[in-house]
Design a protein around this motif. Sequence first.
Motif, mmCIF file in Angstrom:
data_model
loop_
_atom_site.group_PDB
_atom_site.id
_atom_site.type_symbol
_atom_site.label_atom_id
_atom_site.label_comp_id
_atom_site.label_asym_id
_atom_site.label_seq_id
_atom_site.Cartn_x
_atom_site.Cartn_y
_atom_site.Cartn_z
ATOM 1 N N ARG A 139 -93.728 85.836 -12.529
ATOM 2 C CA ARG A 139 -92.786 87.220 -13.239
ATOM 3 C C ARG A 139 -91.173 86.508 -12.993
ATOM 4 N NH1 ARG A 139 -90.689 90.307 -15.618
ATOM 5 N NH2 ARG A 139 -90.663 92.127 -16.858
ATOM 6 N N LEU A 173 -89.112 83.745 -13.951
ATOM 7 C CA LEU A 173 -88.906 83.846 -15.433
ATOM 8 C C LEU A 173 -88.488 85.128 -16.010
ATOM 9 C CD1 LEU A 173 -91.885 81.668 -15.513
ATOM 10 C CD2 LEU A 173 -89.844 80.305 -15.835
ATOM 11 N N ASN A 174 -88.594 86.038 -15.348
ATOM 12 C CA ASN A 174 -88.481 87.768 -16.121
ATOM 13 C C ASN A 174 -89.500 87.874 -17.146
ATOM 14 O OD1 ASN A 174 -87.594 90.256 -15.956
ATOM 15 N ND2 ASN A 174 -85.751 89.598 -17.184
ATOM 16 N N ASP A 175 -90.657 86.946 -17.428
ATOM 17 C CA ASP A 175 -90.857 87.430 -18.653
ATOM 18 C C ASP A 175 -92.472 88.229 -18.436
ATOM 19 O OD1 ASP A 175 -92.382 86.117 -20.593
ATOM 20 O OD2 ASP A 175 -90.717 86.415 -22.053
ATOM 21 N N GLU A 188 -94.696 85.023 -19.933
ATOM 22 C CA GLU A 188 -94.786 83.557 -20.074
ATOM 23 C C GLU A 188 -95.248 82.898 -18.216
ATOM 24 O OE1 GLU A 188 -90.598 80.335 -20.968
ATOM 25 O OE2 GLU A 188 -89.861 82.771 -20.952
ATOM 26 N N CYS A 200 -92.428 77.074 -13.812
ATOM 27 C CA CYS A 200 -91.336 77.728 -13.819
ATOM 28 C C CYS A 200 -89.914 77.632 -13.784
ATOM 29 C CB CYS A 200 -91.269 78.867 -13.180
ATOM 30 S SG CYS A 200 -92.163 80.431 -12.468
ATOM 31 N N ARG A 227 -89.861 75.246 -17.277
ATOM 32 C CA ARG A 227 -89.643 76.594 -18.729
ATOM 33 C C ARG A 227 -88.430 77.066 -18.825
ATOM 34 N NH1 ARG A 227 -93.935 79.393 -21.142
ATOM 35 N NH2 ARG A 227 -95.574 78.183 -20.091
ATOM 36 N N ARG A 275 -84.926 76.802 -21.145
ATOM 37 C CA ARG A 275 -84.118 77.581 -21.974
ATOM 38 C C ARG A 275 -82.558 77.448 -21.489
ATOM 39 N NH1 ARG A 275 -86.116 82.913 -18.763
ATOM 40 N NH2 ARG A 275 -88.373 82.673 -19.232
ATOM 41 N N GLU A 285 -81.364 77.472 -18.608
ATOM 42 C CA GLU A 285 -80.930 78.750 -18.204
ATOM 43 C C GLU A 285 -80.573 78.342 -16.455
ATOM 44 O OE1 GLU A 285 -83.958 81.801 -17.316
ATOM 45 O OE2 GLU A 285 -83.324 81.903 -15.492
ATOM 46 N N ALA A 339 -83.598 89.230 -12.099
ATOM 47 C CA ALA A 339 -83.164 88.548 -13.231
ATOM 48 C C ALA A 339 -81.563 88.251 -13.349
ATOM 49 C CB ALA A 339 -83.488 89.173 -14.446
#
Length: 202
Positions: A45, A48-50, A53, A91, A94, A98, A100, A134
């Motif tokens: 969490r 990923l800040n989601d 996900e 993570c 993912r 993105r 990121e 985040a």
Amino acid sequence: MRASIVAQDPADPDAKMVARIAQGDERAAEMLVRRHFTRIYNLARRTLNDAAEAEDVAQETFLRLWKHAKSWRPEGAKFETWLARIALNLCFDRLRKRREITGDEMPELADEALTAPELLIAADRAQIVQEAMAALPARQRAAISLCHYQEMSNIDAARVLGVSVEALESLLSRGRRALRAALASEARELGLIRPNAAGAQI
């Protein structure tokens, strides 16, 4: 031919359970999920800040544990370190999707006179910290999550990230500076500190 049994490390509280999982023991798998799910979910969490996900990553982490329990070697890493590394790799996969992850380099930020604890006392702790975390590059965010939230030693956290202890300490140092700067900036915007009075609280 019988499947090989994972060597048991009496110093690792999870070793017996992992050995049982390697033999297909579903009950042992359920027990380890209950023991570690929250920790793995929280790590995902924060990385990923989601929330959705993070839930997916946590579930995939334990699915991989079920499939690959025999690959864990106690002499290589603690079980929780090994499990956290699986979660972080998922993570990072993912985050790459993105687009990121673009590297960990970021401008050096000047140290703020205010410390994070002082700001957190005055500000809305959860929201400000969540937003500041985040905004960090993924690996800095992961390093802080492992050391401060998961309470891992620097050695174990470095193993999870696959870096040297020195590289981990660099990630932590840059992450902390960025957090201090972000928290101080947010506190100024909220009017919690005077712009030209370092260390002063209103």
